[in-house]
Design a protein around this motif. Structure first.
Motif, PDB file in Angstrom:
ATOM      1  N   THR A 162       0.848  -1.191   0.000  1.00  0.00           N
ATOM      2  CA  THR A 162       0.000   0.000   0.000  1.00  0.00           C
ATOM      3  C   THR A 162       0.886   1.245   0.000  1.00  0.00           C
ATOM      4  O   THR A 162       1.821   1.359   0.794  1.00  0.00           O
ATOM      5  CB  THR A 162      -0.909   0.019   1.238  1.00  0.00           C
ATOM      6  OG1 THR A 162      -1.732  -1.156   1.214  1.00  0.00           O
ATOM      7  CG2 THR A 162      -1.779   1.261   1.250  1.00  0.00           C
ATOM      8  N   ILE A 163       0.573   2.162  -0.878  1.00  0.00           N
ATOM      9  CA  ILE A 163       1.397   3.357  -1.043  1.00  0.00           C
ATOM     10  C   ILE A 163       0.665   4.559  -0.462  1.00  0.00           C
ATOM     11  O   ILE A 163      -0.458   4.878  -0.861  1.00  0.00           O
ATOM     12  CB  ILE A 163       1.705   3.610  -2.530  1.00  0.00           C
ATOM     13  CG1 ILE A 163       2.381   2.387  -3.153  1.00  0.00           C
ATOM     14  CG2 ILE A 163       2.573   4.859  -2.695  1.00  0.00           C
ATOM     15  CD1 ILE A 163       2.493   2.461  -4.659  1.00  0.00           C
ATOM     16  N   LEU A 177       5.231   6.838   0.223  1.00  0.00           N
ATOM     17  CA  LEU A 177       5.733   6.074   1.357  1.00  0.00           C
ATOM     18  C   LEU A 177       5.115   4.681   1.372  1.00  0.00           C
ATOM     19  O   LEU A 177       3.891   4.533   1.277  1.00  0.00           O
ATOM     20  CB  LEU A 177       5.397   6.800   2.667  1.00  0.00           C
ATOM     21  CG  LEU A 177       5.651   6.024   3.965  1.00  0.00           C
ATOM     22  CD1 LEU A 177       7.143   5.725   4.132  1.00  0.00           C
ATOM     23  CD2 LEU A 177       5.108   6.795   5.159  1.00  0.00           C
ATOM     24  N   VAL A 178       5.972   3.672   1.516  1.00  0.00           N
ATOM     25  CA  VAL A 178       5.535   2.292   1.718  1.00  0.00           C
ATOM     26  C   VAL A 178       6.131   1.835   3.049  1.00  0.00           C
ATOM     27  O   VAL A 178       7.304   1.453   3.108  1.00  0.00           O
ATOM     28  CB  VAL A 178       5.994   1.367   0.581  1.00  0.00           C
ATOM     29  CG1 VAL A 178       5.537  -0.076   0.851  1.00  0.00           C
ATOM     30  CG2 VAL A 178       5.453   1.850  -0.760  1.00  0.00           C
ATOM     31  N   ASP A 227       9.117  20.044  -8.095  1.00  0.00           N
ATOM     32  CA  ASP A 227       8.629  18.865  -8.814  1.00  0.00           C
ATOM     33  C   ASP A 227       9.449  17.619  -8.476  1.00  0.00           C
ATOM     34  O   ASP A 227       9.503  16.663  -9.256  1.00  0.00           O
ATOM     35  CB  ASP A 227       8.615  19.103 -10.328  1.00  0.00           C
ATOM     36  CG  ASP A 227      10.001  19.360 -10.899  1.00  0.00           C
ATOM     37  OD1 ASP A 227      10.969  19.389 -10.116  1.00  0.00           O
ATOM     38  OD2 ASP A 227      10.117  19.520 -12.128  1.00  0.00           O
ATOM     39  N   ALA A 228      10.070  17.615  -7.299  1.00  0.00           N
ATOM     40  CA  ALA A 228      10.818  16.445  -6.855  1.00  0.00           C
ATOM     41  C   ALA A 228       9.859  15.314  -6.504  1.00  0.00           C
ATOM     42  O   ALA A 228       8.741  15.539  -6.043  1.00  0.00           O
ATOM     43  CB  ALA A 228      11.675  16.794  -5.645  1.00  0.00           C
ATOM     44  N   ARG A 229      10.319  14.067  -6.736  1.00  0.00           N
ATOM     45  CA  ARG A 229       9.598  12.880  -6.298  1.00  0.00           C
ATOM     46  C   ARG A 229      10.459  12.154  -5.273  1.00  0.00           C
ATOM     47  O   ARG A 229      11.610  11.813  -5.561  1.00  0.00           O
ATOM     48  CB  ARG A 229       9.334  11.936  -7.463  1.00  0.00           C
ATOM     49  CG  ARG A 229       8.019  12.147  -8.190  1.00  0.00           C
ATOM     50  CD  ARG A 229       8.092  13.257  -9.177  1.00  0.00           C
ATOM     51  NE  ARG A 229       6.999  13.168 -10.148  1.00  0.00           N
ATOM     52  CZ  ARG A 229       6.757  14.081 -11.076  1.00  0.00           C
ATOM     53  NH1 ARG A 229       7.514  15.153 -11.147  1.00  0.00           N
ATOM     54  NH2 ARG A 229       5.768  13.936 -11.928  1.00  0.00           N
ATOM     55  N   LEU A 230       9.910  11.937  -4.088  1.00  0.00           N
ATOM     56  CA  LEU A 230      10.645  11.265  -3.018  1.00  0.00           C
ATOM     57  C   LEU A 230       9.900   9.986  -2.655  1.00  0.00           C
ATOM     58  O   LEU A 230       8.732  10.033  -2.252  1.00  0.00           O
ATOM     59  CB  LEU A 230      10.762  12.182  -1.797  1.00  0.00           C
ATOM     60  CG  LEU A 230      11.422  11.586  -0.557  1.00  0.00           C
ATOM     61  CD1 LEU A 230      12.878  11.187  -0.851  1.00  0.00           C
ATOM     62  CD2 LEU A 230      11.367  12.569   0.601  1.00  0.00           C
ATOM     63  N   THR A 231      10.572   8.849  -2.779  1.00  0.00           N
ATOM     64  CA  THR A 231       9.998   7.543  -2.465  1.00  0.00           C
ATOM     65  C   THR A 231      10.749   6.943  -1.289  1.00  0.00           C
ATOM     66  O   THR A 231      11.984   6.915  -1.291  1.00  0.00           O
ATOM     67  CB  THR A 231      10.095   6.595  -3.675  1.00  0.00           C
ATOM     68  OG1 THR A 231       9.386   7.165  -4.775  1.00  0.00           O
ATOM     69  CG2 THR A 231       9.527   5.229  -3.355  1.00  0.00           C
ATOM     70  N   LEU A 232       9.998   6.464  -0.290  1.00  0.00           N
ATOM     71  CA  LEU A 232      10.600   5.843   0.885  1.00  0.00           C
ATOM     72  C   LEU A 232       9.931   4.491   1.120  1.00  0.00           C
ATOM     73  O   LEU A 232       8.697   4.409   1.197  1.00  0.00           O
ATOM     74  CB  LEU A 232      10.428   6.717   2.126  1.00  0.00           C
ATOM     75  CG  LEU A 232      10.929   8.164   2.021  1.00  0.00           C
ATOM     76  CD1 LEU A 232       9.762   9.101   1.751  1.00  0.00           C
ATOM     77  CD2 LEU A 232      11.652   8.589   3.285  1.00  0.00           C
ATOM     78  N   VAL A 233      10.732   3.454   1.259  1.00  0.00           N
ATOM     79  CA  VAL A 233      10.231   2.110   1.552  1.00  0.00           C
ATOM     80  C   VAL A 233      11.024   1.571   2.728  1.00  0.00           C
ATOM     81  O   VAL A 233      12.249   1.441   2.655  1.00  0.00           O
ATOM     82  CB  VAL A 233      10.375   1.165   0.346  1.00  0.00           C
ATOM     83  CG1 VAL A 233       9.888  -0.238   0.702  1.00  0.00           C
ATOM     84  CG2 VAL A 233       9.601   1.708  -0.856  1.00  0.00           C
ATOM     85  N   GLY A 234      10.343   1.285   3.832  1.00  0.00           N
ATOM     86  CA  GLY A 234      11.057   0.759   4.980  1.00  0.00           C
ATOM     87  C   GLY A 234      10.358   1.037   6.286  1.00  0.00           C
ATOM     88  O   GLY A 234       9.182   1.420   6.327  1.00  0.00           O
TER      89      GLY A 234
END
Length: 450
Positions: free
Chosen positions: A32-33, A46-47, A220-227
């Motif tokens: 789920t995001i 965020l995941v 217009d930055a894209r920030l992805t976090l998984v953890g």
């Protein structure tokens, strides 16, 4: 087929079906995001996962090689390279020369990288989420983003390495074939630019600094976090990482042209002294990642040349005629229409036969399409392969970052298998015939006898 063989086959089919059901269940439970847009414009994805006390992070900007000025091709890649070669002092953080920066990362046990692809300028971070590691790691990366040194003396050294590698590549027929193919497919579009010793010579620290300030934009930055981080922790990470970039502003970027379809077929043949194998590349512009037919085209391509030993090209050229060890095809789909490419190597005396056969396979597929069995096997293979793209946090981060970059729906990863299964033969062929025209292909042959 004997009764025993039929029994074994039925058991195998049942086993594969059970395996597919398990995998489908796993994919349906895709992560789920959580998504939100910050007041500064940055988009966060965020995941949360708690299996391991680790964080995989991706931060991306519109600063890939398509943004390179033509006389400075290679500028985005050079900027990415030099982000790791030292920092200026920033806030309470001292200046860090190249060695000191490397030692700081080693002491933390964290990993980071910066890369520039055709479309994206991407930064990756992998670190433990213990406060005594996470906070210093994020702060260290923030310093690199806010105050890169872009030291001219270090760039002179790195440029010499790039030039040496470029000259070595010119002795390989593969590099020459790729260059000719890109020129013929992209015809001046930024996707087809090549960095050379001349364009690297036009780059210096000031050019990198200007490029970085122009394209590393918070808005217009894209920030992805998984953890193993919560939303408040994710926002705190974003605050730290983006703090030094706010001064870059958000001036509009120049619109980029689209890759135009080919008007006619093109053939390029070039001898290459000393080449034991002929390099063959055949293709044309494909589609952008956001094209509604992207999924159908992936399925069609799997049957044609993307499915390894089960593909038509492999059966015709390797299994039935022994013309090559391997032949492949793939779509390169980005913000614009990247190339659809068929590639292989063969002996010089077999090159003409191989080219004819590739064209015949493409013409027949375009005319008749896949069989129902081919379509079913391709769907099964793609669904199983999709599950393997989500089996680690790092892979999930890559997939979510790609989703974010291409502005795809948040349920893209969970609905993907069902959408593959729902594609009909008619939908697949309608998409294929819209994009791929066997009468307008680029054919590059490098290494054949003149």
């Amino acid at each position: 087929m004997t009764p025993r063989q039929r029994g074994w086959r039925a058991a195998l089919v049942a086993l594969c079906g059970a395996w597919l059901a398990v995998v489908m269940g796993a994919v349906q439970a895709a992560p789920t995001i959580e998504h939100w847009t910050r007041p500064d414009g940055a988009r966060v994805y965020l995941v949360p996962t708690d299996a391991l006390p680790m964080l995989d992070l991706r931060l991306e900007f519109d600063g890939g090689s398509r943004r390179d000025p033509a006389p400075q091709a290679g500028l985005a890649a050079a900027t990415a390279l030099m982000l790791g070669k030292g920092t200026q002092a920033w806030g309470r953080a001292p200046e860090r020369r190249e060695d000191a920066l490397a030692e700081a990362w080693a002491d933390l046990g964290a990993q980071w990288s910066a890369t520039a692809t055709l479309d994206r300028f991407s930064l990756a971070l992998r670190t433990l989420t213990r406060p005594d590691v996470l906070q210093p790691a994020v702060a260290l990366l923030a310093q690199q983003l806010a105050a890169p040194a872009f030291d001219d003396a270090i760039w002179q050294r790195e440029r010499q390495r790039l030039v040496a590698a470029w000259r070595q590549a010119q002795a390989q027929p593969e590099a020459r074939a790729q260059r000719l193919f890109a020129q013929a497919v992209y015809r001046g579009h930024p996707y087809g630019r090549e960095a050379t010793p001349q364009t690297w010579a036009a780059i210096d620290g000031a050019a990198m600094r200007a490029f970085w300030q122009r394209h590393a934009r918070v808005c217009d930055a894209r920030l992805t976090l998984v953890g193993a981080v919560s939303r408040p922790q994710a926002d705190a990470v974003a605050d730290t990482l983006l703090a030094g970039l706010a001064a870059h502003g958000c001036a509009p970027l120049q619109p980029m042209p689209e890759v135009e379809p080919l008007a006619q077929a093109t053939q390029v043949r070039e001898p290459f002294a000393g080449a034991a194998q002929v390099q063959i590349l055949i293709g044309q512009p494909g589609v952008a990642r956001r094209d509604p037919d992207h999924l159908a085209l992936q399925l069609a391509n799997h049957v044609v040349g993307g499915g390894g030993f089960t593909s038509r090209l492999m059966r015709e050229l390797r299994e039935r005629r022994g013309l090559t060890y391997g032949v492949y095809s793939y779509f390169l789909a980005g913000r614009h229409a990247g190339a659809w490419t068929v590639g292989m190597q063969t002996k010089p005396e077999q090159a003409d036969q191989a080219v004819v056969l590739i064209h015949e396979v493409l013409q027949r597929f375009t005319r008749e399409g896949p069989t129902e069995q081919e379509l079913a096997e391709a769907k099964r293979s793609l669904v199983l392969g999709h599950a393997l793209k989500l089996d680690t946090n790092r892979k999930i981060a890559d997939q979510v970052a790609a989703l974010a970059w291409n502005d795809l729906p948040l349920d893209e990863l969970s609905t993907w298998p069902a959408r593959v299964q729902a594609l009909t033969r008619e939908q697949v062929m309608q998409a294929w015939r819209r994009v791929i025209d066997p009468q307008r292909l680029v054919t590059v042959v490098v290494g054949a006898a003149p």
